[in-house]
Design a protein around this motif. Structure first.
Motif, short mmCIF file in Angstrom:
data_model
loop_
_atom_site.label_atom_id
_atom_site.label_comp_id
_atom_site.label_asym_id
_atom_site.label_seq_id
_atom_site.Cartn_x
_atom_site.Cartn_y
_atom_site.Cartn_z
N THR A 22 0.83 -1.21 0.00
CA THR A 22 0.00 0.00 0.00
C THR A 22 0.86 1.26 0.00
N ILE A 26 -2.49 4.20 -3.84
CA ILE A 26 -3.46 3.11 -3.68
C ILE A 26 -4.55 3.52 -2.70
N GLN A 29 -6.89 5.91 -4.34
CA GLN A 29 -7.74 5.31 -5.37
C GLN A 29 -8.76 4.33 -4.80
N PHE A 30 -8.37 3.58 -3.77
CA PHE A 30 -9.23 2.50 -3.27
C PHE A 30 -9.77 2.72 -1.86
N LYS A 39 -13.77 11.72 -6.36
CA LYS A 39 -12.94 10.52 -6.31
C LYS A 39 -13.71 9.28 -5.87
N ASN A 41 -15.84 6.02 -5.84
CA ASN A 41 -16.10 4.92 -6.77
C ASN A 41 -16.78 3.82 -5.94
N ILE A 43 -16.72 0.74 -5.93
CA ILE A 43 -15.86 -0.39 -5.54
C ILE A 43 -15.14 -0.12 -4.23
N GLN A 44 -15.01 1.17 -3.88
CA GLN A 44 -14.33 1.53 -2.64
C GLN A 44 -15.08 1.04 -1.40
N THR A 47 -13.15 -2.26 -1.27
CA THR A 47 -11.69 -2.23 -1.23
C THR A 47 -11.12 -1.55 0.01
N HIS A 48 -11.87 -0.60 0.58
CA HIS A 48 -11.33 0.11 1.75
C HIS A 48 -11.10 -0.82 2.92
N LEU A 51 -7.39 -1.99 3.28
CA LEU A 51 -6.34 -0.97 3.38
C LEU A 51 -6.25 -0.48 4.82
N VAL A 175 -10.21 4.25 5.51
CA VAL A 175 -9.67 2.92 5.24
C VAL A 175 -9.73 2.06 6.50
#
Length: 259
Positions: A22, A26, A29-30, A39, A41, A43-44, A47-48, A51, A175
């Protein structure tokens, strides 16, 4: 030392591997951004959860996973535990994002009103209400603006500062697996309420149900009264526990179907 079950082991490995690769790009973005951010998305929302912002962050989350997760996975089985984990994580993200949207939309409306009627007094009020964490850094400008409130450059700079503060806040990513982990802790407390857990600080035994009650009360208090500089997503923790409570109670009501 820990009897890791299959899903817990996989989650642990993925989180650790992702942690070591990480970087800021990254995370940007995620990590989970506000619904109001350019920013963001969808998918976050998933994905978060993989992280983390530092060693202490991932260490505390993974300790919670390997301490409380295996008994839940053994009790429910891998498929049901996996569903539970992500259900709590997504629920935590949605609650956090919903509250964040409400808070940030209020900031946005305040800025829109300020653009229409700029001046020292409304600017000072905006900082006090929505950006107190920035006060020390902005103090030289605030003093200058106070001395020359009708200066056109000061007015334009104040608008630019307000816009930048809003952008910084909505672009700050959230995150961590904490929402899912707090869900796991809640699930453990509901299913094994009288299990004795031995705390490190202070070194005393405590029943799981009391530990969960303490966690819940602390996070609720922190979520409502926290300082802006807290930098902890307390409502994500509350969301994980809330969705865990709902799902465990629902599964309990369907006992004849599943057991």
């Amino acid at each position: 030392m820990f009897n890791l079950t299959p899903v817990v082991r996989v989650l642990l490995i993925i989180n650790v591997l992702v942690f070591f690769v990480t970087n800021e790009s990254i995370i940007d973005q995620f990590g989970l951004h506000s619904f109001l951010s350019d920013k963001f998305n969808p998918i976050q929302l998933l994905t978060h959860m993989f992280l983390h912002g530092g060693f202490g962050h991932i260490f505390s989350n993974m300790i919670g996973l390997i301490v409380f997760g295996p008994m839940l996975e053994t009790f429910w089985g891998p498929k049901r535990f996996t569903f539970f984990y992500f259900f709590c994580g997504l629920g935590a993200a949605l609650l956090f994002s919903g509250i964040n949207y409400f808070e940030m939309h209020d900031v946005y409306e305040t800025i829109q009103a300020y653009r229409a009627n700029p001046g020292f007094e409304p600017f000072s009020g905006f900082i006090d209400q929505h950006a107190s964490a920035y006060y020390d850094r902005l103090l030289p400008f605030i003093e200058q603006f106070k001395q020359f409130p009708n200066d056109s450059k000061n007015i334009q700079d104040s608008i630019a500062i307000a816009n930048r503060i809003f952008t910084n806040q909505v672009d700050e990513p959230m995150v961590g697996a904490s929402g899912a982990i707090f869900g796991v802790i809640m699930g453990f407390g509901l299913l094994f309420p009288n299990t004795q857990l031995f705390l490190l600080f202070p070194p005393i035994p405590v029943k799981a149900k009391y530990l969960v009650l303490f966690y819940g009360a602390f996070e609720l208090y922190s979520g409502v009264y926290r300082a802006q500089a807290d930098n902890v997503a307390h409502f994500a923790h509350i969301g994980g526990m809330l969705f865990a409570f709902i799902l465990v109670k629902y599964w309990g009501s369907q006992r004849k179907t599943f057991y």
